[in-house]
Design an enzyme around this catalytic site. Structure first.
Site, PDB file in Angstrom:
ATOM      1  CD  GLU A   1     -51.668  -1.330 -30.771  1.00  0.00           C
ATOM      2  OE1 GLU A   1     -52.555  -1.933 -29.861  1.00  0.00           O
ATOM      3  OE2 GLU A   1     -50.564  -1.036 -30.587  1.00  0.00           O
ATOM      4  CG  ASP A   2     -54.826   0.105 -28.383  1.00  0.00           C
ATOM      5  OD1 ASP A   2     -53.923   0.282 -28.763  1.00  0.00           O
ATOM      6  OD2 ASP A   2     -55.005   0.103 -26.989  1.00  0.00           O
TER       7      ASP A   2
ATOM      8  CG  ASP B   1     -48.999   8.474 -29.393  1.00  0.00           C
ATOM      9  OD1 ASP B   1     -48.519   9.443 -29.981  1.00  0.00           O
ATOM     10  OD2 ASP B   1     -49.062   8.618 -28.086  1.00  0.00           O
TER      11      ASP B   1
ATOM     12  CG  PHE C   1     -53.860  10.162 -23.034  1.00  0.00           C
ATOM     13  CD1 PHE C   1     -52.817   9.630 -23.530  1.00  0.00           C
ATOM     14  CD2 PHE C   1     -54.896   9.531 -22.256  1.00  0.00           C
ATOM     15  CE1 PHE C   1     -52.517   8.335 -22.948  1.00  0.00           C
ATOM     16  CE2 PHE C   1     -54.751   8.305 -21.764  1.00  0.00           C
ATOM     17  CZ  PHE C   1     -53.527   7.732 -21.889  1.00  0.00           C
TER      18      PHE C   1
ATOM     19  NE  ARG D   1     -56.888  -1.799 -19.473  1.00  0.00           N
ATOM     20  CZ  ARG D   1     -55.878  -1.384 -20.407  1.00  0.00           C
ATOM     21  NH1 ARG D   1     -56.148  -1.115 -21.646  1.00  0.00           N
ATOM     22  NH2 ARG D   1     -54.665  -1.268 -19.708  1.00  0.00           N
TER      23      ARG D   1
HETATM   24  P1  IMP Z   1     -46.601   4.061 -29.659  1.00  0.00           P
HETATM   25  O1  IMP Z   1     -45.811   2.888 -29.279  1.00  0.00           O
HETATM   26  O2  IMP Z   1     -46.427   5.208 -28.972  1.00  0.00           O
HETATM   27  O3  IMP Z   1     -47.346   4.068 -31.017  1.00  0.00           O
HETATM   28  O4  IMP Z   1     -48.055   3.598 -28.541  1.00  0.00           O
HETATM   29  C1  IMP Z   1     -48.981   2.792 -28.879  1.00  0.00           C
HETATM   30  C2  IMP Z   1     -49.635   2.369 -27.336  1.00  0.00           C
HETATM   31  O5  IMP Z   1     -49.630   3.117 -26.626  1.00  0.00           O
HETATM   32  C3  IMP Z   1     -51.189   1.910 -27.764  1.00  0.00           C
HETATM   33  O6  IMP Z   1     -51.009   0.663 -27.890  1.00  0.00           O
HETATM   34  C4  IMP Z   1     -51.961   2.391 -26.477  1.00  0.00           C
HETATM   35  O7  IMP Z   1     -51.555   1.267 -25.633  1.00  0.00           O
HETATM   36  C5  IMP Z   1     -50.920   3.451 -25.936  1.00  0.00           C
HETATM   37  N1  IMP Z   1     -51.579   4.752 -26.319  1.00  0.00           N
HETATM   38  C6  IMP Z   1     -50.969   5.450 -26.945  1.00  0.00           C
HETATM   39  N2  IMP Z   1     -51.950   6.791 -27.157  1.00  0.00           N
HETATM   40  C7  IMP Z   1     -52.871   6.503 -26.328  1.00  0.00           C
HETATM   41  C8  IMP Z   1     -54.096   7.257 -25.743  1.00  0.00           C
HETATM   42  O8  IMP Z   1     -54.169   8.282 -26.322  1.00  0.00           O
HETATM   43  N3  IMP Z   1     -54.821   6.574 -24.837  1.00  0.00           N
HETATM   44  C9  IMP Z   1     -54.540   5.339 -24.275  1.00  0.00           C
HETATM   45  N4  IMP Z   1     -53.500   4.668 -24.545  1.00  0.00           N
HETATM   46  C10 IMP Z   1     -52.528   5.268 -25.574  1.00  0.00           C
HETATM   47 MG    MG Z   2     -51.764  -1.016 -26.789  1.00  0.00          MG
END
Ligand code: IMP
Ligand code: MG
Length: 180
Positions: free
Chosen positions: A93-94, A97, A146, A159
């Site tokens: 995963e990248d 959040d 962000f 990206r």
């Molecule tokens: P979560 O479900 O809130 O944990 O969000 C995870 C996904 O949201 C990640 O896999 C990213 O694709 C996107 N995401 C969350 N935070 C960021 C950020 O700071 N920049 C870009 N994409 C984000």
């Molecule tokens: Mg993602």
């Protein structure tokens, strides 16, 4: 625009993670699952450092419509090509959040009966979690900002940047040479 993690920092940490993962998966033939699209650059750099014989597959989910706030729901946009039952799976995963995406994915993948399921994330945001997600390997813990670059986007842009930066919309020195 403020660079948070430069190429060298990312490369050094990715090498360390690859060493650790190679040790932990010694003798195994894992399937790396890249979560599209944000993890692609990290996956490419990580897998070339692994001292293993991995297979790769991809899955695409969406929790962010577009923009910077989570919509709170997770949709499966593209499923894996292969069967992971009985396999050692490493999800790549990248960024984590809210934890919503990964907790959805974890449950979804576990229902397919892999032999093991591990998770590596490049970035882990320090935020109060809606869902607690257990992650096996973390590249960097970052503040609740962000970020863009190194696979991460804002509305599909940035990206391609080889570093991770904090998005500051009013900054005249944006990555494309002007404000965004
Ligand atoms: P979560 O479900 O809130 O944990 O969000 C995870 C996904 O949201 C990640 O896999 C990213 O694709 C996107 N995401 C969350 N935070 C960021 C950020 O700071 N920049 C870009 N994409 C984000
Ligand atoms: Mg993602």
């Amino acid at each position: 625009m403020r660079v948070l993690l430069d190429r060298e920092q990312i490369e050094r940490r990715t090498r360390e993670l690859a060493r650790e993962i190679s040790r932990d998966f010694l003798g195994k033939n894992p399937v790396l699952i890249g979560i599209l699209k944000g993890s692609t650059m990290f996956l490419a750099d990580l897998m070339r450092r692994l001292d293993l014989d991995p297979e790769i597959d991809f899955i695409s989910i969406s929790s962010y419509a577009s923009g910077v706030t989570s919509s709170g729901t997770v949709r499966l946009l593209k499923d894996l090509d292969g069967d992971i039952s009985g396999r050692d799976v490493l999800v790549v995963e990248d960024i984590i959040d809210s934890g919503l995406s990964l907790s959805y994915l974890r449950k979804n993948l576990l229902s397919r009966n892999p032999r093991s399921l591990s998770i590596v994330t490049l970035l882990d945001k320090r935020v109060p979690r809606e869902r607690q997600v257990f992650v096996d390997y973390v590249g960097f813990e970052i503040e609740d900002l962000f970020v863009i670059g190194y696979g991460l986007d804002h509305a599909e842009h940035f990206r391609e940047l080889p570093y991770v930066a904090v998005l500051e919309p009013d900054d005249p020195s944006g990555p494309y040479g002007g404000p965004i």
